[in-house]
Design a protein around this motif. Structure first.
Motif, PDB file in Angstrom:
ATOM      1  N   HIS A  12       9.804  19.809  16.983  1.00  0.00           N
ATOM      2  CA  HIS A  12       9.638  19.001  17.913  1.00  0.00           C
ATOM      3  C   HIS A  12       8.473  19.751  18.323  1.00  0.00           C
ATOM      4  CE1 HIS A  12      11.122  17.743  21.752  1.00  0.00           C
ATOM      5  NE2 HIS A  12      11.027  18.798  22.247  1.00  0.00           N
ATOM      6  N   ARG A  13       7.669  18.821  18.794  1.00  0.00           N
ATOM      7  CA  ARG A  13       6.834  18.723  19.657  1.00  0.00           C
ATOM      8  C   ARG A  13       6.864  18.710  21.551  1.00  0.00           C
ATOM      9  NH1 ARG A  13       3.389  15.435  14.752  1.00  0.00           N
ATOM     10  NH2 ARG A  13       5.895  14.446  15.773  1.00  0.00           N
ATOM     11  N   PRO A  14       6.862  19.535  21.697  1.00  0.00           N
ATOM     12  CA  PRO A  14       7.182  19.099  23.580  1.00  0.00           C
ATOM     13  C   PRO A  14       6.028  18.735  24.221  1.00  0.00           C
ATOM     14  CG  PRO A  14       7.732  21.693  22.970  1.00  0.00           C
ATOM     15  CD  PRO A  14       6.899  20.806  21.373  1.00  0.00           C
ATOM     16  N   GLY A  15       6.326  17.583  25.013  1.00  0.00           N
ATOM     17  CA  GLY A  15       5.940  16.943  25.389  1.00  0.00           C
ATOM     18  C   GLY A  15       5.142  14.843  24.587  1.00  0.00           C
ATOM     19  N   ARG A  16       5.395  15.753  23.162  1.00  0.00           N
ATOM     20  CA  ARG A  16       5.186  14.726  22.392  1.00  0.00           C
ATOM     21  C   ARG A  16       6.438  14.004  21.451  1.00  0.00           C
ATOM     22  NH1 ARG A  16       1.110  13.966  17.101  1.00  0.00           N
ATOM     23  NH2 ARG A  16       1.906  11.602  16.485  1.00  0.00           N
ATOM     24  N   THR A  21      13.082  13.099  20.045  1.00  0.00           N
ATOM     25  CA  THR A  21      13.769  13.863  19.566  1.00  0.00           C
ATOM     26  C   THR A  21      15.437  13.809  20.245  1.00  0.00           C
ATOM     27  OG1 THR A  21      12.231  16.037  18.747  1.00  0.00           O
ATOM     28  CG2 THR A  21      15.071  16.179  19.543  1.00  0.00           C
ATOM     29  N   THR A  22      15.549  13.127  21.530  1.00  0.00           N
ATOM     30  CA  THR A  22      16.436  13.119  22.455  1.00  0.00           C
ATOM     31  C   THR A  22      17.564  11.567  21.344  1.00  0.00           C
ATOM     32  OG1 THR A  22      15.447  13.565  24.232  1.00  0.00           O
ATOM     33  CG2 THR A  22      17.294  12.192  24.649  1.00  0.00           C
ATOM     34  N   VAL A  37      22.031  19.995  15.308  1.00  0.00           N
ATOM     35  CA  VAL A  37      21.380  21.218  15.776  1.00  0.00           C
ATOM     36  C   VAL A  37      19.887  20.860  15.738  1.00  0.00           C
ATOM     37  CG1 VAL A  37      20.426  23.513  14.657  1.00  0.00           C
ATOM     38  CG2 VAL A  37      22.671  22.242  14.308  1.00  0.00           C
ATOM     39  N   LEU A  38      18.795  20.889  17.361  1.00  0.00           N
ATOM     40  CA  LEU A  38      17.415  21.019  17.581  1.00  0.00           C
ATOM     41  C   LEU A  38      16.847  22.314  17.641  1.00  0.00           C
ATOM     42  CD1 LEU A  38      18.077  18.843  20.612  1.00  0.00           C
ATOM     43  CD2 LEU A  38      17.932  18.124  18.316  1.00  0.00           C
ATOM     44  N   PRO A  39      15.750  21.749  17.208  1.00  0.00           N
ATOM     45  CA  PRO A  39      15.061  23.397  17.408  1.00  0.00           C
ATOM     46  C   PRO A  39      14.717  24.154  19.068  1.00  0.00           C
ATOM     47  CG  PRO A  39      13.311  21.868  16.946  1.00  0.00           C
ATOM     48  CD  PRO A  39      14.791  20.704  16.762  1.00  0.00           C
ATOM     49  N   ASP A  40      14.307  24.852  18.421  1.00  0.00           N
ATOM     50  CA  ASP A  40      14.752  26.080  20.130  1.00  0.00           C
ATOM     51  C   ASP A  40      14.154  25.652  21.467  1.00  0.00           C
ATOM     52  OD1 ASP A  40      12.607  27.329  18.988  1.00  0.00           O
ATOM     53  OD2 ASP A  40      13.090  29.567  19.320  1.00  0.00           O
ATOM     54  N   ASN A  41      13.128  25.536  21.000  1.00  0.00           N
ATOM     55  CA  ASN A  41      11.767  24.680  22.391  1.00  0.00           C
ATOM     56  C   ASN A  41      12.834  22.923  22.305  1.00  0.00           C
ATOM     57  OD1 ASN A  41      10.715  22.710  19.801  1.00  0.00           O
ATOM     58  ND2 ASN A  41       9.240  23.318  20.397  1.00  0.00           N
ATOM     59  N   ALA A  42      13.415  22.938  22.044  1.00  0.00           N
ATOM     60  CA  ALA A  42      13.740  20.972  22.787  1.00  0.00           C
ATOM     61  C   ALA A  42      15.226  21.343  23.792  1.00  0.00           C
ATOM     62  CB  ALA A  42      13.901  20.374  21.264  1.00  0.00           C
ATOM     63  N   GLY A  43      14.684  22.789  24.075  1.00  0.00           N
ATOM     64  CA  GLY A  43      15.316  22.584  25.995  1.00  0.00           C
ATOM     65  C   GLY A  43      16.464  21.384  26.263  1.00  0.00           C
ATOM     66  N   GLN A  44      15.400  20.413  26.663  1.00  0.00           N
ATOM     67  CA  GLN A  44      15.662  18.908  27.388  1.00  0.00           C
ATOM     68  C   GLN A  44      16.250  18.269  26.596  1.00  0.00           C
ATOM     69  OE1 GLN A  44      14.268  18.667  31.303  1.00  0.00           O
ATOM     70  NE2 GLN A  44      15.538  17.124  30.699  1.00  0.00           N
ATOM     71  N   SER A  45      15.421  18.463  25.553  1.00  0.00           N
ATOM     72  CA  SER A  45      16.441  17.359  24.821  1.00  0.00           C
ATOM     73  C   SER A  45      17.880  17.335  24.626  1.00  0.00           C
ATOM     74  CB  SER A  45      15.636  16.578  23.523  1.00  0.00           C
ATOM     75  OG  SER A  45      14.646  16.240  23.587  1.00  0.00           O
ATOM     76  N   ALA A  46      17.997  19.041  24.413  1.00  0.00           N
ATOM     77  CA  ALA A  46      19.245  19.153  24.408  1.00  0.00           C
ATOM     78  C   ALA A  46      20.355  19.106  25.945  1.00  0.00           C
ATOM     79  CB  ALA A  46      19.380  20.555  23.724  1.00  0.00           C
TER      80      ALA A  46
END
Length: 187
Positions: A12-16, A21-22, A37-46
């Protein structure tokens, strides 16, 4: 249907990748998976996926993990990796269904978001291509889950929803589920 179909979004590339991902998570939820299961940097999508689940019903779980390679490698069940380079979905769907859903064996569906390392291909029991042409990973996941469940996921009943979309030819109609119960002679 099995109680353990899990979609793992690799990378997951934040911003891109936020929207994609959502949508992977929402597609997993809507089309029969039990959790994503999402990468740990995808908190907003979660958070967005959890919010949709709270409003439109579940059950559906969302996890954030930083160990996606180990999670896949250590999966106790069948692993299907969606890739345009895999075997055609129509050629492996029956075997995959027999190895997972029909046998109550947990299924992990890996959906890449960035260049997927080769060890995911090696860890997979099935590398599955939907059309073997470039397209969206969301489209590939939707077709894969529909083929896996043979359309049964489209009849799913949702629990705990605070709103229900009523199908109609035109327009939008969203109602409180309690209103439906009262119309049907319930409470």
């Amino acid at each position: 249907m099995t109680d353990d179909v899990v979609v793992l979004r690799y990378g997951h590339r934040p911003g891109r990748d936020d929207r994609m991902t959502t949508h992977v998570g929402l597609t997993a939820r809507a089309l029969g998976a039990d959790r994503v299961v999402l990468p740990d940097n995808a908190g907003q999508s979660a958070e967005t996926i959890r919010d949709i689940t709270d409003r439109f019903g579940g059950p559906f779980a969302v996890e954030l993990r930083d160990d996606q390679r180990a999670y896949t490698r250590n999966w106790d069940g069948t692993v299907a990796h969606l890739t345009m380079y895999g075997e055609r979905v129509q050629d492996v769907e029956a075997d995959l269904r027999a190895d997972s859903v029909a046998s109550d064996t947990p299924l992990l569906v890996v959906v890449g978001g960035e260049k997927v390392p080769f060890d995911f291909y090696e860890a997979a029991d099935y590398n599955v291509g939907v059309t073997n042409q470039p397209h969206s990973e969301v489209a590939g996941l939707a077709v894969f889950l529909d083929r896996l469940f043979e359309g049964e996921e489209l009849e799913r009943e949702w629990e705990g929803a605070d709103r229900v979309v009523l199908p109609q030819e035109t327009g939008k109609k969203v109602v409180d589920p309690g209103d439906l119960e009262r119309e049907d002679g319930g409470e």
